[in-house]
Scaffold this motif. Structure first.
Motif, PDB file in Angstrom:
ATOM      1  N   ALA A  12      51.295  53.215  31.995  1.00  0.00           N
ATOM      2  CA  ALA A  12      50.172  53.152  32.132  1.00  0.00           C
ATOM      3  C   ALA A  12      49.831  51.378  31.548  1.00  0.00           C
ATOM      4  CB  ALA A  12      49.290  53.814  31.307  1.00  0.00           C
ATOM      5  N   ALA A  13      48.936  50.890  32.710  1.00  0.00           N
ATOM      6  CA  ALA A  13      49.130  49.437  32.148  1.00  0.00           C
ATOM      7  C   ALA A  13      47.990  49.457  31.367  1.00  0.00           C
ATOM      8  CB  ALA A  13      49.240  48.667  33.724  1.00  0.00           C
ATOM      9  N   VAL A  14      48.518  48.918  30.225  1.00  0.00           N
ATOM     10  CA  VAL A  14      47.147  48.273  29.885  1.00  0.00           C
ATOM     11  C   VAL A  14      46.323  46.888  29.698  1.00  0.00           C
ATOM     12  CG1 VAL A  14      45.917  47.933  27.171  1.00  0.00           C
ATOM     13  CG2 VAL A  14      48.105  49.826  27.746  1.00  0.00           C
ATOM     14  N   ILE A  15      44.952  46.576  29.776  1.00  0.00           N
ATOM     15  CA  ILE A  15      44.659  45.335  29.686  1.00  0.00           C
ATOM     16  C   ILE A  15      43.911  45.037  28.745  1.00  0.00           C
ATOM     17  CG2 ILE A  15      42.735  44.089  31.480  1.00  0.00           C
ATOM     18  CD1 ILE A  15      43.601  45.892  33.731  1.00  0.00           C
ATOM     19  N   VAL A  16      43.543  43.933  28.121  1.00  0.00           N
ATOM     20  CA  VAL A  16      43.212  43.147  26.985  1.00  0.00           C
ATOM     21  C   VAL A  16      42.209  41.796  27.183  1.00  0.00           C
ATOM     22  CG1 VAL A  16      44.098  42.758  24.829  1.00  0.00           C
ATOM     23  CG2 VAL A  16      45.122  44.649  26.066  1.00  0.00           C
ATOM     24  N   LEU A  17      41.039  42.540  27.623  1.00  0.00           N
ATOM     25  CA  LEU A  17      40.203  41.999  27.901  1.00  0.00           C
ATOM     26  C   LEU A  17      39.513  41.123  25.842  1.00  0.00           C
ATOM     27  CD1 LEU A  17      38.141  43.166  30.077  1.00  0.00           C
ATOM     28  CD2 LEU A  17      39.668  42.329  30.822  1.00  0.00           C
ATOM     29  N   GLU A  18      39.662  39.901  26.288  1.00  0.00           N
ATOM     30  CA  GLU A  18      38.766  38.913  24.925  1.00  0.00           C
ATOM     31  C   GLU A  18      37.340  38.043  25.520  1.00  0.00           C
ATOM     32  OE1 GLU A  18      41.816  37.473  22.481  1.00  0.00           O
ATOM     33  OE2 GLU A  18      43.279  38.819  23.127  1.00  0.00           O
ATOM     34  N   GLY A  19      36.615  38.023  24.439  1.00  0.00           N
ATOM     35  CA  GLY A  19      35.428  37.128  24.836  1.00  0.00           C
ATOM     36  C   GLY A  19      33.981  37.825  25.526  1.00  0.00           C
ATOM     37  N   GLU A  20      33.351  37.226  26.245  1.00  0.00           N
ATOM     38  CA  GLU A  20      32.241  37.825  27.391  1.00  0.00           C
ATOM     39  C   GLU A  20      32.585  38.247  28.185  1.00  0.00           C
ATOM     40  OE1 GLU A  20      28.957  34.641  26.297  1.00  0.00           O
ATOM     41  OE2 GLU A  20      28.680  34.999  24.449  1.00  0.00           O
ATOM     42  N   PHE A  21      32.410  39.234  28.578  1.00  0.00           N
ATOM     43  CA  PHE A  21      32.653  40.387  29.691  1.00  0.00           C
ATOM     44  C   PHE A  21      31.463  40.184  30.812  1.00  0.00           C
ATOM     45  CE2 PHE A  21      34.690  43.896  31.707  1.00  0.00           C
ATOM     46  CZ  PHE A  21      34.885  43.530  33.258  1.00  0.00           C
ATOM     47  N   ASP A  22      30.810  39.002  30.812  1.00  0.00           N
ATOM     48  CA  ASP A  22      29.423  38.919  31.968  1.00  0.00           C
ATOM     49  C   ASP A  22      28.935  38.248  33.401  1.00  0.00           C
ATOM     50  OD1 ASP A  22      30.372  36.091  31.377  1.00  0.00           O
ATOM     51  OD2 ASP A  22      28.919  35.936  29.919  1.00  0.00           O
ATOM     52  N   ALA A  23      28.284  37.943  33.575  1.00  0.00           N
ATOM     53  CA  ALA A  23      28.660  37.600  35.211  1.00  0.00           C
ATOM     54  C   ALA A  23      29.345  36.465  35.081  1.00  0.00           C
ATOM     55  CB  ALA A  23      27.437  36.852  36.031  1.00  0.00           C
ATOM     56  N   LEU A  24      29.823  35.821  34.496  1.00  0.00           N
ATOM     57  CA  LEU A  24      30.141  34.236  34.997  1.00  0.00           C
ATOM     58  C   LEU A  24      31.464  34.587  35.136  1.00  0.00           C
ATOM     59  CD1 LEU A  24      29.339  32.101  32.368  1.00  0.00           C
ATOM     60  CD2 LEU A  24      28.585  31.408  35.052  1.00  0.00           C
ATOM     61  N   SER A  25      32.352  35.463  34.175  1.00  0.00           N
ATOM     62  CA  SER A  25      33.953  36.074  33.491  1.00  0.00           C
ATOM     63  C   SER A  25      34.247  37.037  34.997  1.00  0.00           C
ATOM     64  CB  SER A  25      33.898  36.593  31.991  1.00  0.00           C
ATOM     65  OG  SER A  25      33.274  37.361  31.899  1.00  0.00           O
ATOM     66  N   ALA A  26      33.658  38.419  35.156  1.00  0.00           N
ATOM     67  CA  ALA A  26      33.765  39.643  35.632  1.00  0.00           C
ATOM     68  C   ALA A  26      34.042  38.895  37.105  1.00  0.00           C
ATOM     69  CB  ALA A  26      31.858  39.577  36.319  1.00  0.00           C
ATOM     70  N   PRO A  27      33.957  37.956  37.943  1.00  0.00           N
ATOM     71  CA  PRO A  27      34.544  37.789  38.726  1.00  0.00           C
ATOM     72  C   PRO A  27      35.949  37.704  38.675  1.00  0.00           C
ATOM     73  CG  PRO A  27      32.165  36.354  39.399  1.00  0.00           C
ATOM     74  CD  PRO A  27      32.768  37.165  37.828  1.00  0.00           C
ATOM     75  N   VAL A  28      36.370  36.703  37.796  1.00  0.00           N
ATOM     76  CA  VAL A  28      37.767  36.739  37.962  1.00  0.00           C
ATOM     77  C   VAL A  28      38.257  37.518  37.080  1.00  0.00           C
ATOM     78  CG1 VAL A  28      39.584  35.744  36.190  1.00  0.00           C
ATOM     79  CG2 VAL A  28      36.927  34.118  37.507  1.00  0.00           C
ATOM     80  N   THR A  29      37.448  38.534  36.796  1.00  0.00           N
ATOM     81  CA  THR A  29      38.055  39.747  35.487  1.00  0.00           C
ATOM     82  C   THR A  29      38.738  40.450  36.540  1.00  0.00           C
ATOM     83  OG1 THR A  29      37.578  39.378  34.072  1.00  0.00           O
ATOM     84  CG2 THR A  29      38.281  41.601  33.900  1.00  0.00           C
ATOM     85  N   ARG A  30      37.307  40.800  38.237  1.00  0.00           N
ATOM     86  CA  ARG A  30      37.581  41.782  38.817  1.00  0.00           C
ATOM     87  C   ARG A  30      39.550  41.382  39.877  1.00  0.00           C
ATOM     88  NH1 ARG A  30      32.624  43.992  43.146  1.00  0.00           N
ATOM     89  NH2 ARG A  30      33.398  44.831  44.121  1.00  0.00           N
ATOM     90  N   ALA A  31      39.277  40.064  40.552  1.00  0.00           N
ATOM     91  CA  ALA A  31      40.045  39.728  40.451  1.00  0.00           C
ATOM     92  C   ALA A  31      41.728  40.146  40.125  1.00  0.00           C
ATOM     93  CB  ALA A  31      39.900  38.386  41.124  1.00  0.00           C
ATOM     94  N   GLU A  32      41.508  39.873  39.130  1.00  0.00           N
ATOM     95  CA  GLU A  32      42.897  40.915  38.277  1.00  0.00           C
ATOM     96  C   GLU A  32      42.858  42.578  38.542  1.00  0.00           C
ATOM     97  OE1 GLU A  32      45.974  40.950  36.329  1.00  0.00           O
ATOM     98  OE2 GLU A  32      45.177  38.637  36.852  1.00  0.00           O
ATOM     99  N   PHE A  33      41.731  42.474  38.125  1.00  0.00           N
ATOM    100  CA  PHE A  33      41.823  44.594  38.124  1.00  0.00           C
ATOM    101  C   PHE A  33      42.514  44.797  39.779  1.00  0.00           C
ATOM    102  CE2 PHE A  33      38.015  45.530  35.632  1.00  0.00           C
ATOM    103  CZ  PHE A  33      38.552  44.793  34.020  1.00  0.00           C
ATOM    104  N   GLU A  34      42.146  43.910  40.871  1.00  0.00           N
ATOM    105  CA  GLU A  34      42.178  44.207  42.549  1.00  0.00           C
ATOM    106  C   GLU A  34      43.855  44.147  42.428  1.00  0.00           C
ATOM    107  OE1 GLU A  34      41.816  44.752  46.340  1.00  0.00           O
ATOM    108  OE2 GLU A  34      39.969  45.251  44.308  1.00  0.00           O
ATOM    109  N   ARG A  35      44.183  42.654  42.232  1.00  0.00           N
ATOM    110  CA  ARG A  35      45.710  42.693  41.365  1.00  0.00           C
ATOM    111  C   ARG A  35      46.576  44.297  41.441  1.00  0.00           C
ATOM    112  NH1 ARG A  35      49.340  41.966  39.170  1.00  0.00           N
ATOM    113  NH2 ARG A  35      48.607  42.015  36.717  1.00  0.00           N
TER     114      ARG A  35
END
Length: 110
Positions: A12-35
């Motif tokens: 299993a892969a573990v993704i650790v997120l830190e900070g605010e998960f909002d409209a500004l950060s979601a596109p970058v995070t979503r790209a990491e999810f896609e990868r």
């Protein structure tokens, strides 16, 4: 938003997120999810212990990840969810679709 990806036991892969998960950060995070979906095998655990705020864009990114993994017969679990992020997931009823645990996973030492 800080995003770290670790390999855990049982493939299993573990993704650790830190900070605010909002409209500004979601596109970058979503790209990491896609990868991650395209480049890694196995199930995925998202550790939200360090997330201080989440809006509907962050929740939408988690649903996006869940759907992509389900399409490959893989699973998503959310851990370390408390406070406002948990309130939002409950309000949106995401907890009825994606398994949620308030206890974070053990992280490897960096």
């Amino acid at each position: 938003m800080k995003v770290n990806v670790f390999k855990q036991e049982r493939n299993a892969a573990v993704i650790v997120l830190e900070g605010e998960f909002d409209a500004l950060s979601a596109p970058v995070t979503r790209a990491e999810f896609e990868r991650l979906v395209n480049d890694e095998a196995g199930d995925v655990i998202v550790d939200l212990t360090g997330v201080t705020f989440m809006d509907s864009s962050g929740a939408g990114a988690l649903v996006f990840l869940h759907k992509r993994l389900m399409g490959q017969k893989r699973a998503l679990a959310l851990v370390g969810v408390t406070g406002q992020p948990m309130d939002l997931l409950l309000l949106l009823r995401i907890t009825s679709v994606i398994p949620v645990n308030q206890t974070p996973v053990a992280r490897p030492q960096q």
